[in-house]
Design an enzyme around this catalytic site. Structure first.
Site, PDB file in Angstrom:
ATOM      1  N   HIS A 140       0.838  -1.204   0.000  1.00  0.00           N
ATOM      2  CA  HIS A 140       0.000   0.000   0.000  1.00  0.00           C
ATOM      3  C   HIS A 140       0.873   1.255   0.000  1.00  0.00           C
ATOM      4  O   HIS A 140       0.648   2.184  -0.794  1.00  0.00           O
ATOM      5  CB  HIS A 140      -0.908  -0.022   1.238  1.00  0.00           C
ATOM      6  CG  HIS A 140      -1.669   1.236   1.487  1.00  0.00           C
ATOM      7  ND1 HIS A 140      -3.004   1.379   1.195  1.00  0.00           N
ATOM      8  CD2 HIS A 140      -1.278   2.433   2.023  1.00  0.00           C
ATOM      9  CE1 HIS A 140      -3.405   2.593   1.525  1.00  0.00           C
ATOM     10  NE2 HIS A 140      -2.371   3.256   2.032  1.00  0.00           N
ATOM     11  N   GLU A 141       1.877   1.283   0.873  1.00  0.00           N
ATOM     12  CA  GLU A 141       2.749   2.462   0.959  1.00  0.00           C
ATOM     13  C   GLU A 141       3.605   2.625  -0.296  1.00  0.00           C
ATOM     14  O   GLU A 141       3.813   3.746  -0.776  1.00  0.00           O
ATOM     15  CB  GLU A 141       3.632   2.378   2.208  1.00  0.00           C
ATOM     16  CG  GLU A 141       2.871   2.393   3.524  1.00  0.00           C
ATOM     17  CD  GLU A 141       1.968   3.606   3.669  1.00  0.00           C
ATOM     18  OE1 GLU A 141       2.325   4.672   3.128  1.00  0.00           O
ATOM     19  OE2 GLU A 141       0.907   3.487   4.300  1.00  0.00           O
ATOM     20  N   HIS A 144       1.776   4.367  -3.076  1.00  0.00           N
ATOM     21  CA  HIS A 144       1.759   5.827  -2.959  1.00  0.00           C
ATOM     22  C   HIS A 144       2.986   6.430  -3.634  1.00  0.00           C
ATOM     23  O   HIS A 144       2.904   7.466  -4.298  1.00  0.00           O
ATOM     24  CB  HIS A 144       1.759   6.243  -1.485  1.00  0.00           C
ATOM     25  CG  HIS A 144       0.424   6.121  -0.806  1.00  0.00           C
ATOM     26  ND1 HIS A 144      -0.746   6.547  -1.380  1.00  0.00           N
ATOM     27  CD2 HIS A 144       0.090   5.640   0.421  1.00  0.00           C
ATOM     28  CE1 HIS A 144      -1.750   6.333  -0.536  1.00  0.00           C
ATOM     29  NE2 HIS A 144      -1.269   5.780   0.553  1.00  0.00           N
ATOM     30  N   GLU A 215      -6.191   6.917  -0.931  1.00  0.00           N
ATOM     31  CA  GLU A 215      -6.089   5.758  -0.048  1.00  0.00           C
ATOM     32  C   GLU A 215      -6.801   4.548  -0.656  1.00  0.00           C
ATOM     33  O   GLU A 215      -6.309   3.424  -0.582  1.00  0.00           O
ATOM     34  CB  GLU A 215      -6.661   6.091   1.329  1.00  0.00           C
ATOM     35  CG  GLU A 215      -5.867   7.120   2.103  1.00  0.00           C
ATOM     36  CD  GLU A 215      -4.424   6.706   2.327  1.00  0.00           C
ATOM     37  OE1 GLU A 215      -4.140   5.498   2.428  1.00  0.00           O
ATOM     38  OE2 GLU A 215      -3.555   7.597   2.407  1.00  0.00           O
TER      39      GLU A 215
END
Length: 305
Positions: A140-141, A144, A215
């Site tokens: 997930h990070e 980004h 997100e």
């Protein structure tokens, strides 16, 4: 260089629109300050220096504020191993790996581009998650970073920070120096304060709208890259539940950086904060991961029938 993270046209469009609108706001804000303060050189120099510091040193500022430190492979071999595998799978440069000493379970990414990025996890997160759950959070990070929305949020937040500082300065200037100023000076300060407050409010709303979508985009990209949306859903459920049990007084400092976190640092009852949240609700995130799980033919997510 393009990574293997699934591109998100909706995110790209939203980032472009947000930067365009904030750019217009930025130009108008600087022009208003120049007109009111009668010193364009001073305004431009100060704003340029602050913007440069925010852009070039955002990763160091974030790590310092959130008590993070860069760690080597010998210190955290398993953490480095997961980041190595995900970076290779995504075909992107490996970011700097950092660990924060906070007990609050969370993670964040920062940096101006994929070649100058940092991914940081808290010791509280490492202690609570299983390997597959940690992989989902780190994916997930990394998404980004790959989507470059970390840089966009960093740049976008700059104007709001400056406007907020000017409001604070003008307020205390009027509060403690009003007796020594003439009416014209007081009027200028009042206008500057009003313009800054309006700029802060508009940038605040624009950033919140972008942040909630990014997100969801990061959850989606991470689930598709790893092929295990259920692991990410399990991590979300576990981390959100554990954060809710942390005393509110211990979350107050962290809440200033909610836009960068994997999950927001809300207590058990966030109240009106939900209306200005940087993240979509847990249920929205789980529902999206449930749909992706069904598409991939994965087993049902926790809490799903």
């Amino acid at each position: 260089m393009r990574s293997r993270f699934r591109s998100d046209r909706g995110l790209t469009v939203r980032m472009g629109v947000t930067l365009f609108l904030l750019g217009l706001l930025y130009v108008g804000f600087v022009a208003a300050l120049i007109a009111l303060l009668k010193s364009w050189v001073l305004v431009v120099v100060i704003v340029a220096l602050l913007f440069g510091a925010q852009y070039w040193f955002s990763d160091r500022i974030a790590l310092f504020a959130m008590r993070g430190r860069v760690v080597e492979r010998d210190d955290y071999p398993e953490l480095h191993g997961v980041v190595d595998r995900l970076s290779a799978l995504a075909d992107m440069p490996k970011p700097v790996v950092a660990v924060s000493s906070m007990d609050m379970p969370n993670a964040f990414a920062t940096g101006r581009n994929p070649d100058n990025a940092v991914v940081c996890v808290t010791t509280g997160l490492l202690r609570r998650l299983e390997p597959a759950e940690l992989e989902g959070v780190l994916a997930h990070e990394l998404s980004h970073v790959a989507h470059k929305d970390v840089a966009v949020v960093t740049v976008a937040s700059f104007l709001g920070v400056i406007a907020g500082l000017i409001v604070r300065f003008a307020f205390y200037s009027q509060l403690f120096g009003g007796g020594r100023r003439d009416q014209n000076t007081m009027a200028v300060l009042a206008v500057v304060m009003g313009v800054s407050a309006a700029v802060y409010a508009i940038s605040f709303l624009l950033i919140r709208a972008l942040s909630r979508y990014r997100e969801l985009a990061a959850d989606r990209a991470a689930a598709l890259l790893t092929g295990r949306p259920s692991a990410l859903a399990s991590a979300l459920t576990k981390v959100t539940g554990d954060i809710a049990r942390i005393p509110t007084k211990d979350l107050r400092t962290a809440q200033a950086f909610n836009a960068f976190y994997f999950t927001p640092a809300f207590g058990a009852e966030p109240g009106l904060g939900r209306f200005f949240a940087t993240h979509p609700s847990l249920q929205q995130r789980l529902d999206q991961l449930g749909r992706i799980s069904a598409e991939l033919g994965e087993a049902a997510l926790p809490g799903k029938s």
